[in-house]
Design a protein around this motif. Sequence first.
Motif, PDB file in Angstrom:
ATOM      1  N   UNK A 170     -54.942   5.565 -14.784  1.00 33.11           N
ATOM      2  CA  UNK A 170     -54.756   5.744 -16.392  1.00 33.11           C
ATOM      3  C   UNK A 170     -55.912   5.171 -17.188  1.00 33.11           C
ATOM      4  N   UNK A 171     -56.603   4.273 -16.769  1.00 34.60           N
ATOM      5  CA  UNK A 171     -57.736   3.642 -17.493  1.00 34.60           C
ATOM      6  C   UNK A 171     -58.797   4.879 -17.555  1.00 34.60           C
ATOM      7  N   UNK A 172     -59.201   5.277 -16.224  1.00 41.73           N
ATOM      8  CA  UNK A 172     -60.296   6.314 -16.195  1.00 41.73           C
ATOM      9  C   UNK A 172     -59.932   7.755 -16.940  1.00 41.73           C
ATOM     10  N   UNK A 173     -58.578   8.035 -16.656  1.00 39.34           N
ATOM     11  CA  UNK A 173     -58.213   9.347 -17.465  1.00 39.34           C
ATOM     12  C   UNK A 173     -58.318   9.097 -19.221  1.00 39.34           C
ATOM     13  N   UNK A 174     -57.762   7.833 -19.424  1.00 43.52           N
ATOM     14  CA  UNK A 174     -57.700   7.585 -20.621  1.00 43.52           C
ATOM     15  C   UNK A 174     -59.382   7.700 -21.381  1.00 43.52           C
ATOM     16  N   UNK A 175     -59.891   7.115 -20.630  1.00 47.81           N
ATOM     17  CA  UNK A 175     -61.449   7.051 -21.358  1.00 47.81           C
ATOM     18  C   UNK A 175     -62.243   8.500 -21.376  1.00 47.81           C
ATOM     19  N   UNK A 176     -61.640   9.380 -20.471  1.00 49.07           N
ATOM     20  CA  UNK A 176     -62.181  10.690 -20.361  1.00 49.07           C
ATOM     21  C   UNK A 176     -61.755  11.225 -21.390  1.00 49.07           C
ATOM     22  N   UNK A 230     -52.790   8.967 -38.642  1.00 46.44           N
ATOM     23  CA  UNK A 230     -52.879  10.031 -37.983  1.00 46.44           C
ATOM     24  C   UNK A 230     -53.491  10.020 -36.576  1.00 46.44           C
ATOM     25  N   UNK A 231     -54.735   9.035 -36.882  1.00 47.26           N
ATOM     26  CA  UNK A 231     -55.403   8.507 -35.749  1.00 47.26           C
ATOM     27  C   UNK A 231     -54.927   8.055 -34.587  1.00 47.26           C
ATOM     28  N   UNK A 232     -53.779   6.969 -35.086  1.00 43.29           N
ATOM     29  CA  UNK A 232     -52.839   6.325 -34.307  1.00 43.29           C
ATOM     30  C   UNK A 232     -51.871   7.136 -33.588  1.00 43.29           C
ATOM     31  N   UNK A 233     -51.422   8.172 -34.300  1.00 45.09           N
ATOM     32  CA  UNK A 233     -50.682   9.234 -33.720  1.00 45.09           C
ATOM     33  C   UNK A 233     -51.373   9.661 -32.261  1.00 45.09           C
ATOM     34  N   UNK A 234     -52.488  10.429 -32.682  1.00 43.28           N
ATOM     35  CA  UNK A 234     -53.390  10.984 -31.630  1.00 43.28           C
ATOM     36  C   UNK A 234     -53.223   9.843 -30.330  1.00 43.28           C
ATOM     37  N   UNK A 235     -53.801   8.727 -30.814  1.00 42.51           N
ATOM     38  CA  UNK A 235     -54.029   7.978 -29.311  1.00 42.51           C
ATOM     39  C   UNK A 235     -52.701   7.436 -28.795  1.00 42.51           C
ATOM     40  N   UNK A 236     -51.693   7.212 -29.576  1.00 39.20           N
ATOM     41  CA  UNK A 236     -50.571   6.732 -28.828  1.00 39.20           C
ATOM     42  C   UNK A 236     -49.864   8.089 -28.175  1.00 39.20           C
ATOM     43  N   UNK A 237     -49.852   9.229 -28.745  1.00 40.77           N
ATOM     44  CA  UNK A 237     -49.295  10.330 -28.008  1.00 40.77           C
ATOM     45  C   UNK A 237     -50.132  10.614 -26.698  1.00 40.77           C
ATOM     46  N   UNK A 238     -51.562  10.437 -26.698  1.00 41.95           N
ATOM     47  CA  UNK A 238     -52.324  10.588 -25.627  1.00 41.95           C
ATOM     48  C   UNK A 238     -51.996   9.590 -24.278  1.00 41.95           C
ATOM     49  N   UNK A 239     -51.832   8.467 -24.776  1.00 45.03           N
ATOM     50  CA  UNK A 239     -51.783   7.245 -24.070  1.00 45.03           C
ATOM     51  C   UNK A 239     -50.250   7.357 -23.344  1.00 45.03           C
ATOM     52  N   UNK A 240     -49.032   7.659 -24.212  1.00 42.21           N
ATOM     53  CA  UNK A 240     -47.879   7.842 -23.731  1.00 42.21           C
ATOM     54  C   UNK A 240     -47.810   9.056 -22.765  1.00 42.21           C
ATOM     55  N   UNK A 241     -48.527  10.335 -22.998  1.00 42.90           N
ATOM     56  CA  UNK A 241     -48.735  11.386 -21.928  1.00 42.90           C
ATOM     57  C   UNK A 241     -49.234  10.925 -20.644  1.00 42.90           C
ATOM     58  N   UNK A 242     -50.286  10.258 -20.733  1.00 38.30           N
ATOM     59  CA  UNK A 242     -50.970   9.638 -19.408  1.00 38.30           C
ATOM     60  C   UNK A 242     -49.905   8.846 -18.579  1.00 38.30           C
ATOM     61  N   UNK A 243     -49.018   8.062 -19.503  1.00 36.95           N
ATOM     62  CA  UNK A 243     -48.240   7.167 -18.728  1.00 36.95           C
ATOM     63  C   UNK A 243     -47.141   7.885 -18.063  1.00 36.95           C
ATOM     64  N   UNK A 244     -46.763   9.092 -18.536  1.00 37.84           N
ATOM     65  CA  UNK A 244     -45.622   9.873 -18.017  1.00 37.84           C
ATOM     66  C   UNK A 244     -46.018  10.326 -16.880  1.00 37.84           C
ATOM     67  N   UNK A 245     -47.438  10.576 -16.560  1.00 40.81           N
ATOM     68  CA  UNK A 245     -48.012  11.090 -15.419  1.00 40.81           C
ATOM     69  C   UNK A 245     -47.493  10.618 -14.127  1.00 40.81           C
ATOM     70  N   UNK A 246     -47.246   9.096 -14.113  1.00 37.93           N
ATOM     71  CA  UNK A 246     -47.015   8.509 -12.946  1.00 37.93           C
ATOM     72  C   UNK A 246     -45.894   7.475 -13.390  1.00 37.93           C
TER      73      UNK A 246
END
Length: 219
Positions: free
Chosen positions: A28-34, A72-88
């Motif tokens: 997740x960390x590497x993917x989040x940075x990417x 709006x910035x928080x919405x994008x960041x929180x949604x991306x992070x939540x999506x990554x968490x759902x991958x595993x």
Amino acid sequence: MTGKTDTTLNLIAQLSAAAPAHKRAVKPRRLALYLLAVFTVYALGAQAITGLRPDVTAKLTDIWFLAEITSLLCLALASAAAGIMLMAPDAFQKPTLLKLPYIVFAVIMGLIISQYTMAIDITHPVVGIETQGLECALCLAGLSAIPSALMFAVIKHGATVHPFQAGAFSVFTAAGIGCLTLRLAEQTDNMMHLALWHYLPTLLFAMLGAFIGKLVLKW
């Protein structure tokens, strides 16, 4: 007895060979940075194309406007992070994190509703809803298309067991970027316009993303 054992072992070997390859473990960390790097470049490019509203410097001193674009910035960041968490889901699901995109969107709507009854600043021209509204919604859809597709492509390589949520978060990520870009580019502060042509389409797009997620984000 030995013959049965050999047959069982052969069957296990055949089933193992026929089974689909396991997906790689999510980092997740590497993917989040990417994703952060890619979306940052995309957002800057989109903003360069759409430009900045002439009064952006003055607007950044307005606490309401600053709170909105920060949300709006928080919405994008929180949604991306939540999506990554759902991958595993077996290792990285965080129940609190999965609620953040909805909470942030509710905060944004609260900001819009709070300002709705306020007097409109006459120094800021109001764009006519009937002439520019659809254009804003289409522009939002266009700005959100590439980030949405990237989020779907990334999440598809994971093992989400919540495809509806993953699809919605993919679109929330993209719409957060799109709405932020439009808010910094479009010189209008008409709350009704923003609610109808910026944030309502965002919610509808997210609902559509949820159904798309059910179709394409299968484990």
